[in-house]
Write a protein that holds these residues in place. Structure first.
Motif: not given
Length: 82
Positions: A1-17, A45-50
């Motif tokens: 199984m392949r898994i794809l993560f999509l990260v919204d960097a602007l929201n991540l930055y300010y949420s963490v901050r 069992n996933s083989t690929e993470h992007k």
């Protein structure tokens, strides 16, 4: 199984901050390693993470606080190197 993560960097930055008492430590978190770890826990069992980052360049920051735009661009640059 392949898994794809999509990260919204602007929201991540300010949420963490805004959520952390020590935001500087979390802003430089290795998100790729975190996503791979989460992916392997969700699907052992996933083989690929992007991981794909996307963001907008908040040019409206320039008129209010040029340093804010500079910090955001530095954050994007760091993400591109991982």
């Amino acid at each position: 199984m392949r898994i794809l993560f999509l990260v919204d960097a602007l929201n991540l930055y300010y949420s963490v901050r805004n959520a952390s008492t020590k935001p500087r430590a979390l802003l430089w978190l290795d998100l790729r390693k975190l996503c791979v770890h989460i992916g392997s826990k969700l699907h052992p069992n996933s083989t690929e993470h992007k991981v794909h980052y996307f963001t907008a360049i908040p040019e409206h920051f320039q008129s209010k606080d040029a340093k804010k735009l500079e910090r955001h661009l530095n954050f994007i640059s760091a993400l591109q190197k991982t």
